[in-house]
Design a protein around this motif. Structure first.
Motif, short mmCIF file in Angstrom:
data_model
loop_
_atom_site.label_atom_id
_atom_site.label_comp_id
_atom_site.label_asym_id
_atom_site.label_seq_id
_atom_site.Cartn_x
_atom_site.Cartn_y
_atom_site.Cartn_z
N ASN A 93 0.78 3.96 -2.97
CA ASN A 93 0.36 5.33 -2.67
C ASN A 93 1.46 6.36 -2.86
O ASN A 93 1.21 7.56 -2.78
N ASN A 95 -4.95 2.33 -5.36
CA ASN A 95 -4.21 3.28 -4.52
C ASN A 95 -5.02 4.56 -4.31
O ASN A 95 -6.11 4.74 -4.88
N GLU A 96 -4.47 5.46 -3.49
CA GLU A 96 -5.19 6.67 -3.12
C GLU A 96 -5.44 7.58 -4.33
O GLU A 96 -6.47 8.25 -4.41
N SER A 129 -13.91 5.59 -2.23
CA SER A 129 -13.00 5.14 -1.19
C SER A 129 -12.53 3.73 -1.51
O SER A 129 -13.18 3.01 -2.28
N ARG A 142 0.83 -1.20 0.00
CA ARG A 142 0.00 0.00 0.00
C ARG A 142 0.87 1.26 0.00
O ARG A 142 0.57 2.24 -0.69
N CYS A 175 -8.41 6.38 -6.20
CA CYS A 175 -9.63 6.69 -5.44
C CYS A 175 -10.02 8.15 -5.64
O CYS A 175 -11.21 8.47 -5.77
N LYS A 176 -9.03 9.02 -5.67
CA LYS A 176 -9.31 10.45 -5.86
C LYS A 176 -9.85 10.71 -7.26
O LYS A 176 -10.77 11.50 -7.45
#
Length: 539
Positions: free
Chosen positions: A90, A109-110, A119, A86, A113-114
């Motif tokens: 990220n 990854n983040e 989420s 992770r 998600c963005k």
């Protein structure tokens, strides 16, 4: 119940595993997970209620022949590997999304998600085709093994259109069989920003970049798309801050001249003589300080493309005459020159002024007006299309946060309600400036109504509402000739219904309407049901 993780190092022999697990059973240990280590060891995760139970287990395991040592660990080895993975995923600037052989999302990854406004909990386990389009590169990679590089994709999630570039490769096992696929995802706007910075290029706005959901904007954009295909002169009308240059660039980008230059100039930015030389250019020696060899004007620079003349209502009579000649004959003459230069330029003009009033006052030429007003397009002010505000707020917050290098924030429902009730005389420009002020002055992840009322000049609706019952003719009715009135309760109910309808029209939220009238939103909703008011406000 508390969870524990212990690592057991041992000298392996047949039956050792049985002896270890027998001790856990004897101590009533609730085992959660077990992992064998490569070099004569294992890690067990379990839970139990009291520390004495753990101490007894440790004593019993120590007594097992072949067990060399025991130690407590913070987490299981696979959990450490997941954490490391992770962290690595990220740390990259691109979105990463992986699926298994069934097409289910296993890793994200983040950044991804963005991009998709979701989420990790919402995405993990979700079928990729539920998130992406059915022809998504990652799904074709899973089926065919084909590798894709930077394929442009669009997908609609809720009310947002997500525009991105996707690359994908297959994941194969040791036998070469496809067991999944992984994609890297680049936000399209981020790519454009990078290209703009690296190549010193300016990307023109397109109609796809304009966010809206109102019927007025839908009709306007449909008309603008149609007229973009021609080369006829367009006159954009609308108040300051409505986005006239935005529409001008979109019309150019959607038309046949999109590969040619788009040049914009604000006619109020320069004095009359300077504006003339900027538009038409000048020959060498035309005036003191003129460049050797002269200078091409904006008409020449825009040849084959589009020239956007903003605030056309401000130019002087002398320039109006010169502009009229360009529109009539398609030629220009530089300042101080005598050579006629043919040009092929599409003119898009814009103004916030009432040109018809200027005609009556003799401040604007009628012949030029008719030459410019071939295709008039009027952009409605923001107060007439308030349903566009939520989408505009989302887009502007994202833009401003990127500009300020701040994490993206959100408006609370109460804050958005305040934004929806304002008149916005400065239109989208005022909305953007208000948001930028808020984002500069607050560090919260959510902007509340208290932030809005503290740091802006927006007003609370409770101080804005005024009652003009007689002025709205609510209480005016004629007494029947026989003197028999309707029952008082019916008259009161009618007045109540009219008041609620008028308040809801101004404040399209049951909470705000209730706040303005001094009652709860539940009361408003109940009254709507009683009076059969066909309006569905936001709570």
């Amino acid at each position: 119940m508390q969870e524990y993780v212990i690592q057991i190092d041992f000298i392996d022999y047949p039956g050792l595993g049985y002896e270890i697990f027998k001790r856990t059973e004897q101590n009533n240990i609730d085992k959660i997970a077990m992992e064998v280590l490569p070099k004569h060891g294992m890690v067990i995760k379990f839970r139990c209620g009291v520390d004495s139970q753990v101490e007894k287990l440790m004593e019993d395991l120590t007594s097992v022949v072949g067990v060399n040592s025991l130690k407590f660990c913070a987490q299981m080895p696979y959990e450490e590997r997941e954490h490391e993975l992770r962290t690595i995923l990220n740390s990259v600037s691109e979105g990463i999304l992986a699926i298994d052989k069934e097409g289910k999302i296993t890793h994200v990854n983040e950044v991804a998600c963005k991009i998709f406004y979701c989420s990790p909990r919402e995405l993990i386990g979700l079928g990729a085709e539920e998130l992406l389009t059915s022809n998504s590169p990652i799904l074709d990679t899973l089926e065919s093994g084909k590798t894709y590089k930077l394929r442009e994709q669009k997908v609609k999630i809720a009310e947002r259109t997500i525009h991105y570039l996707m690359s994908s490769v297959a994941v194969k096992n040791d036998q070469g069989k496809i067991i999944g696929a992984v994609s890297t995802i680049k936000d399209f706007h981020q790519v454009e920003n990078i290209i703009s910075r690296v190549g010193n290029m300016h990307r023109l706005t397109t109609f796809d970049d304009i966010v809206y959901q109102s019927q007025k904007m839908n009709q306007l954009i449909a008309s603008a798309r149609t007229v973009a295909k021609s080369s006829s002169t367009i006159l954009l009308r609308g108040e300051s801050g409505t986005g006239k240059e935005l529409f001008a660039t979109a019309i150019h980008a959607d038309g046949p001249r999109y590969k040619a230059p788009f040049i914009a100039i604000n006619c109020t930015a320069l004095a009359d003589t300077l504006l003339e030389s900027e538009l038409f250019g000048y020959d060498e020696g035309a005036f003191t300080g003129a460049l050797r060899g002269g200078k091409r004007g904006l008409f020449e620079q825009a040849n084959g493309g589009t020239l956007f003349l903003d605030e056309i209502g401000e130019i002087t009579h002398r320039l109006q005459v010169k502009l009229l000649r360009v529109l009539q004959e398609g030629v220009i003459r530089r300042v101080g020159g005598n050579k006629e230069i043919p040009i092929d330029v599409r003119i898009i003009a814009a103004t916030h002024r009432n040109l018809e009033d200027l005609l009556e006052k003799g401040e604007f030429r009628r012949d030029l007006y008719y030459r410019l007003n071939v295709i008039p397009l009027t952009i409605a002010p923001l107060r007439e299309r308030k349903e566009d505000i939520p989408l505009l707020v989302q887009r502007l917050i994202r833009k401003i946060c990127e500009k300020l290098d701040k994490p993206e924030v959100r408006l609370s429902k109460e804050s958005l309600d305040l934004f929806m009730t304002q008149e916005w005389p400065g239109n989208v420009r005022q909305l953007e400036n208000t948001l930028e002020r808020l984002l500069n002055l607050t560090n919260a992840t959510e902007i509340t109504s208290e932030h809005v009322l503290t740091w802006t000049d927006l007003r609370d609706v409770t101080s804005q509402l005024t009652y003009k019952i007689e002025g709205n003719n609510i209480l005016q009715f004629e007494l029947p000739s026989d003197g028999q009135c309707r029952p008082l309760k019916d008259i009161v109910a009618e007045v109540e219904k009219e008041v609620i309808k008028k308040v809801l029209k101004k404040y399209p939220s049951s909470r705000l309407a209730g706040q303005a009238l001094g009652v709860s939103n539940t009361t408003i909703l109940n009254k709507m049901k009683i009076h059969k008011i066909m309006h569905y406000p936001r709570r």
